[in-house]
Design a protein around this motif. Sequence first.
Motif, short mmCIF file in Angstrom:
data_model
loop_
_atom_site.label_atom_id
_atom_site.label_comp_id
_atom_site.label_asym_id
_atom_site.label_seq_id
_atom_site.Cartn_x
_atom_site.Cartn_y
_atom_site.Cartn_z
N PHE A 189 -15.79 -51.22 6.50
CA PHE A 189 -15.23 -52.41 5.88
C PHE A 189 -16.25 -53.53 5.93
CE2 PHE A 189 -11.42 -50.11 7.01
CZ PHE A 189 -10.51 -50.41 6.01
N LYS A 190 -16.20 -54.43 4.96
CA LYS A 190 -17.03 -55.63 4.96
C LYS A 190 -16.13 -56.81 4.64
CE LYS A 190 -21.39 -57.49 3.27
NZ LYS A 190 -22.59 -57.24 2.43
N ASN A 191 -16.09 -57.78 5.55
CA ASN A 191 -15.20 -58.94 5.41
C ASN A 191 -13.75 -58.50 5.18
OD1 ASN A 191 -17.46 -60.69 5.57
ND2 ASN A 191 -17.84 -60.44 3.37
N GLY A 192 -13.37 -57.44 5.87
CA GLY A 192 -11.98 -56.96 5.79
C GLY A 192 -11.66 -56.12 4.57
N GLU A 193 -12.64 -55.90 3.69
CA GLU A 193 -12.41 -55.10 2.48
C GLU A 193 -13.13 -53.76 2.60
OE1 GLU A 193 -10.48 -55.91 -0.16
OE2 GLU A 193 -9.90 -57.74 0.90
N ARG A 194 -12.46 -52.70 2.16
CA ARG A 194 -13.04 -51.35 2.21
C ARG A 194 -14.29 -51.31 1.34
NH1 ARG A 194 -10.97 -45.96 2.56
NH2 ARG A 194 -12.79 -44.63 2.75
N THR A 195 -15.33 -50.67 1.86
CA THR A 195 -16.56 -50.53 1.10
C THR A 195 -17.02 -49.08 1.09
OG1 THR A 195 -18.90 -51.15 0.99
CG2 THR A 195 -17.91 -51.15 3.17
N ASP A 196 -17.63 -48.66 0.00
CA ASP A 196 -18.18 -47.31 -0.07
C ASP A 196 -19.58 -47.26 0.52
OD1 ASP A 196 -15.95 -46.22 -1.30
OD2 ASP A 196 -16.65 -46.79 -3.29
N SER A 228 -10.75 -53.75 10.96
CA SER A 228 -11.45 -53.96 9.69
C SER A 228 -12.07 -55.35 9.55
CB SER A 228 -10.52 -53.70 8.51
OG SER A 228 -9.43 -54.62 8.51
N ASP A 229 -11.62 -56.30 10.38
CA ASP A 229 -12.19 -57.64 10.28
C ASP A 229 -13.42 -57.83 11.16
OD1 ASP A 229 -10.74 -57.44 12.65
OD2 ASP A 229 -10.07 -59.53 12.61
N GLU A 279 -8.73 -48.93 10.64
CA GLU A 279 -8.37 -50.08 9.82
C GLU A 279 -7.98 -51.31 10.64
OE1 GLU A 279 -6.26 -49.00 5.89
OE2 GLU A 279 -5.77 -47.36 7.25
#
Length: 200
Positions: free
Chosen positions: A190-197, A182-183, A179
């Motif tokens: 992560f994509k653009n700092g947001e968790r992605t599935d 993540s950026d 994490e």
Amino acid sequence: MFPKDENGKIRYSDTDFTDTWKAMELLVDEGLCKAIGLSNFNRKQVDRVSAIARVPVSVLQVECNPYLTQEDLVSYCESKNIVMTAYSPLGSPARPWIKEEDPFPLKDPIVGTIAKAHNKTPAQVLIHFQLQRGLIVLAKSVTPARIKENFEVLDFELSSEEMKAISGLNRNYRGCLLEWLSDHEHHPFFKNGERTDDCK
């Protein structure tokens, strides 16, 4: 190991990973290594490397244990003739950032019951589970007795029902989510700092 700027933010290289792959291929050309692979790449990233690769991807090393079975990624690697290496097969119980409430495959009662049936430890069952799936396993220990124990996993076989029961423990839980990175533009989870599935 992780250089930071004046604001304490990690300074990332601007080299694209496909350029790094091309540089690694030169090492194969020069006979300095026989094969090259990837670690902590998601499927889309592996596809991106494969699209430009002269030397095929030989191995993909990822976190994999009964709580993160990576079924789709295992099938994908098999279809591409890529060997998968499972790290954290025991769930990384000694990782520095572990929390008390984090799930712990070594203590799962189903694993414990199967271990008892084979007169083995839960760790031995978890290692054998991955080997029986056809994966390479990286099990870390600093205790000589446990290192020896980790090698004693080839003298038993899990039944299809036991394999199914262990596979059924999957909860897509990542203990090594990275994490703090993540950026990063190419973070696999992560994509653009947001968790992605979108990280299969």
